[in-house]
Design an enzyme around this catalytic site. Sequence first.
Site, PDB file in Angstrom:
ATOM      1  N   LYS A 166       1.288  -1.132   0.559  1.00  0.00           N
ATOM      2  CA  LYS A 166       0.063  -0.185   0.176  1.00  0.00           C
ATOM      3  C   LYS A 166       0.236   1.127   0.155  1.00  0.00           C
ATOM      4  O   LYS A 166       2.220   1.498   0.242  1.00  0.00           O
ATOM      5  CB  LYS A 166      -0.541   0.020   1.214  1.00  0.00           C
ATOM      6  CG  LYS A 166      -2.039  -0.560   0.666  1.00  0.00           C
ATOM      7  CD  LYS A 166      -3.099  -1.049   1.961  1.00  0.00           C
ATOM      8  CE  LYS A 166      -4.269  -1.579   1.511  1.00  0.00           C
ATOM      9  NZ  LYS A 166      -5.567  -1.752   2.834  1.00  0.00           N
ATOM     10  N   ARG A 187      -3.428  -9.824   6.035  1.00  0.00           N
ATOM     11  CA  ARG A 187      -4.010  -9.978   4.296  1.00  0.00           C
ATOM     12  C   ARG A 187      -2.870  -9.211   3.332  1.00  0.00           C
ATOM     13  O   ARG A 187      -2.762  -8.402   3.226  1.00  0.00           O
ATOM     14  CB  ARG A 187      -4.955  -9.319   3.762  1.00  0.00           C
ATOM     15  CG  ARG A 187      -5.973  -9.055   2.991  1.00  0.00           C
ATOM     16  CD  ARG A 187      -7.343  -8.164   2.625  1.00  0.00           C
ATOM     17  NE  ARG A 187      -8.252  -8.791   1.650  1.00  0.00           N
ATOM     18  CZ  ARG A 187      -7.445  -7.616   0.517  1.00  0.00           C
ATOM     19  NH1 ARG A 187      -7.148  -6.501   0.825  1.00  0.00           N
ATOM     20  NH2 ARG A 187      -8.529  -7.613  -0.683  1.00  0.00           N
TER      21      ARG A 187
END
Length: 276
Positions: free
Chosen positions: A222, A256
């Site tokens: 991210k 995740r």
Amino acid sequence: MATINCKGNLVDLSVPKVMGILNVTPDSFYDGGKLTSDSLILNQVEKMLSDGATFIDIGGQSSRPNAQFLTAKEELHRVLPIVELILKHFPDAFLSIDTFHSEVADVCISLGAAMINDISAGTLDEKMFEVIAKHQVPYIMMHMRGTPQTMQQLTNYEDIVKDILFYFSQKIVKARSFGINDLIIDPGFGFAKTVEQNFELLSKLELFQITDLPVLVGVSRKSMIYKTLNCSPLEALNGTTVLNTIALTKGASILRVHDVKEAVECVTLFNSVSEL
């Protein structure tokens, strides 16, 4: 609550688990448009399972900033064939469906999906709680403000951890009122949060233990990583590994990730230290 019930199997989350991301979207920020055939999808699922993923999270629409929403019908058209394909070849796989549409959740669980991962925690579709309660599958509730179209403008918090804990306290009460047993919370890294706020959240992640629920952390590749390191999502695996390791030390139960093998190695090494 250290165990969750997936298709009649008790999964122990007191030992952290890894969730592999399977994006079947053309527009996801890192891997959108890569899985264009049945064989590519099955190869990717097989690799993630053999690398040690406990869950496979199937996403039919991107939730990156400014992503356009699909209708439930459009999302089902994209996701259903994938769920059927994977369960035909890997019937014992624990599939998580990344959706905020109750209709998508309902149909996919009926087909054999094991859990639902909802970025809106029931905010974008009120009927989601009814569907989860009907099927009694684990429900991942993420923190987000607004929608992917508006969330970047909604980053004003009085106290980010306190505000998010209050949000979850309300969601937990609502879920329990429907009789939902297995809940997992996701602080929502990157959703209505600045880079600095993401790091503050990670630095105080242990405070979410007060909910007595498993915590899922999704920081894989991210912007908090690649903007800080001045690199691209493609070059953000090492940074992902570092932040996953920090998350484990602060109580994360599920990682995740796009890269399962490296995350499983994180968990293995973390367990070797924590067992001493």
